[in-house]
Design a protein around this motif. Structure first.
Motif, PDB file in Angstrom:
ATOM      1  N   LEU A  84       0.818  -1.213   0.000  1.00 15.12           N
ATOM      2  CA  LEU A  84       0.000   0.000   0.000  1.00 15.12           C
ATOM      3  C   LEU A  84       0.854   1.266   0.000  1.00 15.12           C
ATOM      4  O   LEU A  84       0.466   2.283  -0.562  1.00 15.12           O
ATOM      5  CB  LEU A  84      -0.954  -0.005   1.193  1.00 15.12           C
ATOM      6  N   ASP A  85       2.021   1.202   0.627  1.00 17.51           N
ATOM      7  CA  ASP A  85       2.893   2.372   0.708  1.00 17.51           C
ATOM      8  C   ASP A  85       4.026   2.354  -0.319  1.00 17.51           C
ATOM      9  O   ASP A  85       4.978   3.119  -0.219  1.00 17.51           O
ATOM     10  CB  ASP A  85       3.473   2.491   2.124  1.00 17.51           C
ATOM     11  N   PHE A  86       3.900   1.493  -1.343  1.00 18.92           N
ATOM     12  CA  PHE A  86       4.990   1.345  -2.309  1.00 18.92           C
ATOM     13  C   PHE A  86       5.361   2.674  -2.976  1.00 18.92           C
ATOM     14  O   PHE A  86       6.533   3.052  -3.006  1.00 18.92           O
ATOM     15  CB  PHE A  86       4.642   0.305  -3.382  1.00 18.92           C
ATOM     16  N   SER A  87       4.390   3.371  -3.539  1.00 17.18           N
ATOM     17  CA  SER A  87       4.682   4.617  -4.269  1.00 17.18           C
ATOM     18  C   SER A  87       5.282   5.677  -3.356  1.00 17.18           C
ATOM     19  O   SER A  87       6.101   6.480  -3.789  1.00 17.18           O
ATOM     20  CB  SER A  87       3.418   5.150  -4.936  1.00 17.18           C
ATOM     21  N   GLU A  88       4.888   5.660  -2.100  1.00 16.92           N
ATOM     22  CA  GLU A  88       5.435   6.607  -1.140  1.00 16.92           C
ATOM     23  C   GLU A  88       6.894   6.266  -0.813  1.00 16.92           C
ATOM     24  O   GLU A  88       7.746   7.148  -0.747  1.00 16.92           O
ATOM     25  CB  GLU A  88       4.591   6.572   0.133  1.00 16.92           C
ATOM     26  N   LEU A  89       7.178   4.977  -0.624  1.00 13.73           N
ATOM     27  CA  LEU A  89       8.535   4.548  -0.257  1.00 13.73           C
ATOM     28  C   LEU A  89       9.497   4.503  -1.444  1.00 13.73           C
ATOM     29  O   LEU A  89      10.698   4.700  -1.271  1.00 13.73           O
ATOM     30  CB  LEU A  89       8.483   3.166   0.401  1.00 13.73           C
ATOM     31  N   TYR A  90       8.965   4.220  -2.628  1.00  7.53           N
ATOM     32  CA  TYR A  90       9.800   4.047  -3.820  1.00  7.53           C
ATOM     33  C   TYR A  90       9.250   4.886  -4.972  1.00  7.53           C
ATOM     34  O   TYR A  90       8.835   4.350  -6.000  1.00  7.53           O
ATOM     35  CB  TYR A  90       9.865   2.571  -4.206  1.00  7.53           C
ATOM     36  N   PRO A  91       9.237   6.213  -4.831  1.00  7.63           N
ATOM     37  CA  PRO A  91       8.620   7.069  -5.847  1.00  7.63           C
ATOM     38  C   PRO A  91       9.330   7.015  -7.211  1.00  7.63           C
ATOM     39  O   PRO A  91       8.731   7.380  -8.222  1.00  7.63           O
ATOM     40  CB  PRO A  91       8.707   8.470  -5.232  1.00  7.63           C
ATOM     41  N   HIS A  92      10.556   6.556  -7.225  1.00 11.55           N
ATOM     42  CA  HIS A  92      11.315   6.478  -8.477  1.00 11.55           C
ATOM     43  C   HIS A  92      10.967   5.239  -9.311  1.00 11.55           C
ATOM     44  O   HIS A  92      11.440   5.117 -10.435  1.00 11.55           O
ATOM     45  CB  HIS A  92      12.812   6.515  -8.174  1.00 11.55           C
ATOM     46  N   ASP A 137       8.066   3.242 -11.236  1.00 10.13           N
ATOM     47  CA  ASP A 137       6.723   3.331 -11.806  1.00 10.13           C
ATOM     48  C   ASP A 137       6.049   1.966 -11.636  1.00 10.13           C
ATOM     49  O   ASP A 137       6.504   0.969 -12.197  1.00 10.13           O
ATOM     50  CB  ASP A 137       6.815   3.709 -13.283  1.00 10.13           C
ATOM     51  N   VAL A 138       4.987   1.920 -10.846  1.00  9.38           N
ATOM     52  CA  VAL A 138       4.319   0.654 -10.527  1.00  9.38           C
ATOM     53  C   VAL A 138       3.830  -0.049 -11.794  1.00  9.38           C
ATOM     54  O   VAL A 138       3.984  -1.263 -11.927  1.00  9.38           O
ATOM     55  CB  VAL A 138       3.154   0.863  -9.533  1.00  9.38           C
ATOM     56  N   ASP A 139       3.246   0.693 -12.721  1.00  6.11           N
ATOM     57  CA  ASP A 139       2.742   0.068 -13.950  1.00  6.11           C
ATOM     58  C   ASP A 139       3.872  -0.571 -14.752  1.00  6.11           C
ATOM     59  O   ASP A 139       3.721  -1.667 -15.280  1.00  6.11           O
ATOM     60  CB  ASP A 139       1.972   1.075 -14.802  1.00  6.11           C
ATOM     61  N   LYS A 140       5.006   0.095 -14.821  1.00  4.48           N
ATOM     62  CA  LYS A 140       6.157  -0.478 -15.534  1.00  4.48           C
ATOM     63  C   LYS A 140       6.704  -1.686 -14.771  1.00  4.48           C
ATOM     64  O   LYS A 140       7.114  -2.672 -15.379  1.00  4.48           O
ATOM     65  CB  LYS A 140       7.243   0.575 -15.745  1.00  4.48           C
ATOM     66  N   ALA A 141       6.690  -1.601 -13.445  1.00  2.00           N
ATOM     67  CA  ALA A 141       7.179  -2.718 -12.631  1.00  2.00           C
ATOM     68  C   ALA A 141       6.248  -3.923 -12.732  1.00  2.00           C
ATOM     69  O   ALA A 141       6.685  -5.053 -12.535  1.00  2.00           O
ATOM     70  CB  ALA A 141       7.340  -2.283 -11.177  1.00  2.00           C
ATOM     71  N   LYS A 142       4.977  -3.687 -13.049  1.00  2.00           N
ATOM     72  CA  LYS A 142       4.053  -4.802 -13.264  1.00  2.00           C
ATOM     73  C   LYS A 142       4.284  -5.452 -14.620  1.00  2.00           C
ATOM     74  O   LYS A 142       3.956  -6.621 -14.811  1.00  2.00           O
ATOM     75  CB  LYS A 142       2.601  -4.335 -13.147  1.00  2.00           C
ATOM     76  N   ALA A 143       4.874  -4.713 -15.550  1.00  2.00           N
ATOM     77  CA  ALA A 143       5.122  -5.237 -16.896  1.00  2.00           C
ATOM     78  C   ALA A 143       6.451  -5.977 -16.995  1.00  2.00           C
ATOM     79  O   ALA A 143       6.580  -6.913 -17.786  1.00  2.00           O
ATOM     80  CB  ALA A 143       5.098  -4.099 -17.914  1.00  2.00           C
ATOM     81  N   ILE A 144       7.415  -5.577 -16.181  1.00  2.00           N
ATOM     82  CA  ILE A 144       8.742  -6.193 -16.236  1.00  2.00           C
ATOM     83  C   ILE A 144       9.398  -6.086 -14.856  1.00  2.00           C
ATOM     84  O   ILE A 144       9.287  -5.051 -14.184  1.00  2.00           O
ATOM     85  CB  ILE A 144       9.625  -5.535 -17.327  1.00  2.00           C
ATOM     86  N   LEU A 145      10.032  -7.142 -14.429  1.00  2.00           N
ATOM     87  CA  LEU A 145      10.721  -7.181 -13.136  1.00  2.00           C
ATOM     88  C   LEU A 145      11.750  -6.051 -13.064  1.00  2.00           C
ATOM     89  O   LEU A 145      12.503  -5.836 -14.008  1.00  2.00           O
ATOM     90  CB  LEU A 145      11.409  -8.536 -12.974  1.00  2.00           C
ATOM     91  N   HIS A 146      11.772  -5.354 -11.946  1.00  2.00           N
ATOM     92  CA  HIS A 146      12.719  -4.273 -11.719  1.00  2.00           C
ATOM     93  C   HIS A 146      13.664  -4.658 -10.586  1.00  2.00           C
ATOM     94  O   HIS A 146      13.262  -5.312  -9.629  1.00  2.00           O
ATOM     95  CB  HIS A 146      11.995  -2.992 -11.308  1.00  2.00           C
ATOM     96  N   GLY A 147      14.887  -4.192 -10.697  1.00  2.00           N
ATOM     97  CA  GLY A 147      15.875  -4.356  -9.639  1.00  2.00           C
ATOM     98  C   GLY A 147      16.687  -3.086  -9.512  1.00  2.00           C
ATOM     99  O   GLY A 147      16.738  -2.274 -10.442  1.00  2.00           O
ATOM    100  N   GLU A 148      17.321  -2.920  -8.364  1.00  2.00           N
ATOM    101  CA  GLU A 148      18.121  -1.723  -8.118  1.00  2.00           C
ATOM    102  C   GLU A 148      19.331  -2.100  -7.282  1.00  2.00           C
ATOM    103  O   GLU A 148      19.204  -2.773  -6.254  1.00  2.00           O
ATOM    104  CB  GLU A 148      17.255  -0.693  -7.383  1.00  2.00           C
ATOM    105  N   ASP A 149      20.513  -1.649  -7.722  1.00  2.06           N
ATOM    106  CA  ASP A 149      21.715  -1.936  -6.943  1.00  2.06           C
ATOM    107  C   ASP A 149      21.935  -0.838  -5.907  1.00  2.06           C
ATOM    108  O   ASP A 149      21.175   0.132  -5.836  1.00  2.06           O
ATOM    109  CB  ASP A 149      22.932  -2.148  -7.856  1.00  2.06           C
TER     110      ASP A 149
END
Length: 133
Positions: free
Chosen positions: A38-46, A48-60
């Motif tokens: 529920l707090d994803f967009s607040e915690l990780y504003p950088h 994009d949830v819709d893009k993350a639903k289309a393809i797995l995202h990772g961050e180093d």
């Protein structure tokens, strides 16, 4: 932590893979983030949830984003099992593997239903994969 994985906790196959990774994540090199929090967009504003639903995202740790099978390769490498996915990054296979991954990602709920009998998980079935938050 060396990698944050932003995964879809509503996808049974995605959760299954994240649990497999977590079981081998003894050095806590990977931090798992369900994009459906529920707090994803607040915690990780950088991210994009819709893009993350289309393809797995990772961050180093440096804040560099990676996507799809590059995330999978990095994650399995960090837990000492790069051999599981290394051929998917070989130049001769990489392009086809990336296209196949995008097809999988697009149809992951149908594929999950065929393979697991569950199309989607609800949040009550999702569990925090991190040992501590």
């Amino acid at each position: 932590m060396k990698l944050k994985i932003y995964y879809d906790g509503h996808c049974p196959l995605c959760v299954q893979e994240m649990r497999s990774l977590q079981g081998k994540n003894t050095a806590n090199a990977i931090y798992f983030v369900d994009i459906n929090r529920l707090d994803f967009s607040e915690l990780y504003p950088h991210i994009d949830v819709d893009k993350a639903k289309a393809i797995l995202h990772g961050e180093d740790d440096a804040g560099n984003l990676m996507y799809g099978l590059d995330v999978t390769y990095r994650a399995w490498s960090l837990v000492g099992e790069k051999w599981r996915v290394a051929p998917l990054r070989w130049p001769i296979i990489r392009s086809g593997a990336d296209k196949a991954y995008l097809m999988f990602a697009k149809h992951r709920f149908k594929i999950s239903r065929w393979l697991t009998g569950q199309e989607r998980l609800d949040c009550s079935a999702c569990a925090d994969l991190n040992k501590s938050e």
